[in-house]
Design a protein around this motif. Sequence first.
Motif, PDB file in Angstrom:
ATOM      1  N   LEU A 191       0.807  -1.224  -0.260  1.00  0.00           N
ATOM      2  CA  LEU A 191      -0.018   0.017   0.164  1.00  0.00           C
ATOM      3  C   LEU A 191       0.836   1.109   0.105  1.00  0.00           C
ATOM      4  O   LEU A 191       0.288   2.618  -0.317  1.00  0.00           O
TER       5      LEU A 191
ATOM      6  N   ASN B 129       2.350   4.317  -1.236  1.00  0.00           N
ATOM      7  CA  ASN B 129       2.058   4.867  -2.437  1.00  0.00           C
ATOM      8  C   ASN B 129       2.949   5.289  -3.284  1.00  0.00           C
ATOM      9  O   ASN B 129       4.177   5.673  -2.718  1.00  0.00           O
TER      10      ASN B 129
ATOM     11  N   ARG C 111      -8.229   4.299  -6.262  1.00  0.00           N
ATOM     12  CA  ARG C 111      -6.908   4.583  -6.040  1.00  0.00           C
ATOM     13  C   ARG C 111      -6.361   5.874  -6.207  1.00  0.00           C
ATOM     14  O   ARG C 111      -5.672   6.585  -5.739  1.00  0.00           O
TER      15      ARG C 111
ATOM     16  N   VAL D 289      -6.805   8.331  -3.128  1.00  0.00           N
ATOM     17  CA  VAL D 289      -6.085   7.867  -1.977  1.00  0.00           C
ATOM     18  C   VAL D 289      -5.333   9.217  -1.831  1.00  0.00           C
ATOM     19  O   VAL D 289      -5.157   9.692  -0.511  1.00  0.00           O
TER      20      VAL D 289
ATOM     21  N   GLY E 107      -3.135  -1.638  -3.383  1.00  0.00           N
ATOM     22  CA  GLY E 107      -1.639  -1.213  -3.461  1.00  0.00           C
ATOM     23  C   GLY E 107      -0.936  -1.839  -4.900  1.00  0.00           C
ATOM     24  O   GLY E 107      -1.625  -2.352  -5.717  1.00  0.00           O
TER      25      GLY E 107
ATOM     26  N   SER F 119      -3.075   7.491  10.415  1.00  0.00           N
ATOM     27  CA  SER F 119      -4.099   6.565   9.719  1.00  0.00           C
ATOM     28  C   SER F 119      -5.356   6.811  10.119  1.00  0.00           C
ATOM     29  O   SER F 119      -6.501   6.212   9.573  1.00  0.00           O
TER      30      SER F 119
ATOM     31  N   THR G  32       1.044   3.622   4.138  1.00  0.00           N
ATOM     32  CA  THR G  32       0.856   4.164   2.523  1.00  0.00           C
ATOM     33  C   THR G  32       1.554   5.332   2.518  1.00  0.00           C
ATOM     34  O   THR G  32       1.830   5.724   1.298  1.00  0.00           O
TER      35      THR G  32
ATOM     36  N   ALA H 218       0.207   8.144   2.523  1.00  0.00           N
ATOM     37  CA  ALA H 218      -0.600   8.854   1.993  1.00  0.00           C
ATOM     38  C   ALA H 218      -1.602   9.825   2.711  1.00  0.00           C
ATOM     39  O   ALA H 218      -1.550  11.191   2.577  1.00  0.00           O
TER      40      ALA H 218
END
Length: 521
Positions: free
Chosen positions: A39, A41, A111, A114, A206, A483, A492, A494
């Motif tokens: 995951l 990124n 995706r 994200v 991912g 998260s 991630t 992200a």
Amino acid sequence: MAGLKVVVLERRPVVGGAAVTEEFHPGFRNSVAAYTVSLLNPKVIRDLDLAAHGLRIVERRIANFLPLDDGRYLKVGGGRTRQEVAKFSRPDAERWDEYQARLQAVADVLRELVLETPPNIVEGSPLAAISELIKTVQLANRMRRLGLDRQRELLDLFTSSAGDYLDGWFESAPIKAALGFDGIVGNYASPYASGSAYVLLHHCFGEVNGKKGVWGHAIGGMGAITQAMAKAAAAHGVEIRLSAPIAKVIVERDRAVGVATERGEEIRARAVVSNLNPKLLYLRLIEADALPSGFRRRIETYRCGSGTFRLNVALSELPDFTALPGREPAEHHTAGIIIAPSLGYMEQAYFDARSTGWSRRPIVELVVSSTLDDTLAPPGQHVASLFCQHVAPALPDGSSWDVHRDTVADLMIATVDAYAPNFKRSVLGRQIFTPLDLERTFGLVGGDIFHGALDLGQIFSARPVLGYADYRSPIRGLYMCGSGTHPGGGVTGAPGHNAAREIVRDFKRGRLSITGSFPSP
């Protein structure tokens, strides 16, 4: 990188949170909490140039290996899933390609979201409301690209259970178990609980080395990711202070102006950014009267607790599975090895945990990371992660997990040993994390690896609370980047990427300009 002066304060003696590599037995190192890569990124990897700072990710040779009670097995991935599924059901094998195509079509659209800030519910500002409305229209246009048929698929994945969704596609238990495992990972629920299909979808976002849906391993363990991030930060002038636990966020005149450490030091700043679980941030580090009462009540009921039990083991030899014998490294040893032969098995594990505290026949994913990375163990020996699902975050009889830690660890090892009879005797050392240990060590409230349940009430514009999905908080100058914000859990990068973008925007728009003797950015 935008020119701001940044100080990172880390409670533990090493940066990385739950993505760290540590020696847990003499000569044996492993990813002690988070343990596998997919995951993370690609844009985060590129932006921070993590490869230049030492990050290297290798792919599993196959994705998953599922040994069965009757001596058969299923392999998933490596381009052979369809022929493997055909061993159990030809109709299932014929449906495999369509299943993959539909799931990936939905995953591709999500995706794209994200790395975007979700539309936020706002009050009192017409201009802000218009801005959020535009975001919503843009989102609707993306959904429209799916077409009506796949919009229905999206609705199913957001509202259905993983079990019901997979039952609608397949008839054979092994493939449903292999896929359904992703629906209960970090999700303390039956695979037939509504919303668990979204958790399955979350794990499809991912990619590794440009290949979608692939899982891999960071050479040097998960700590290689966060150490590379730390090096990238240091190269841009970031100051990182270790063993610096925070006692409180300092709030003056309704804005965050800094933090106080447990040692009594005050650090003043124009912006404070937290990657903690929202419960820890708002209920432990901020005075109750500094928050709107309705917001605080929502945080009090924010759902955490993923029923996860983690083990790291040092092994004298590789597991020798009855279903596929051999102690020399083979492709199935590089996979995520799932001990859970059916959705019914998973559901019963959940029922057991709800009533007695842990499942009598546990769900275990075994990952022997040293088969892909020989830096983790002495030659000829190995390290493995046991990622175990469906133990109660809080035991139903009120007893402490400290009392039952070794009993449950023994059960998890015995569960693997039933499928690989040399496993128990090959264990040279072990490290145990109950849900309570995960909370105390890494701040994972209730052992929740996602910093909050991934269900419709706590994702996208509702994460962590409606009205604060844009990484900002009710306190001016205080931001969230963990998260507990969109897009949720997993390693991630992200949430941090998105939060950084919003913070820099606020600086550029003058929203963080304040009076007082604060250093210039």
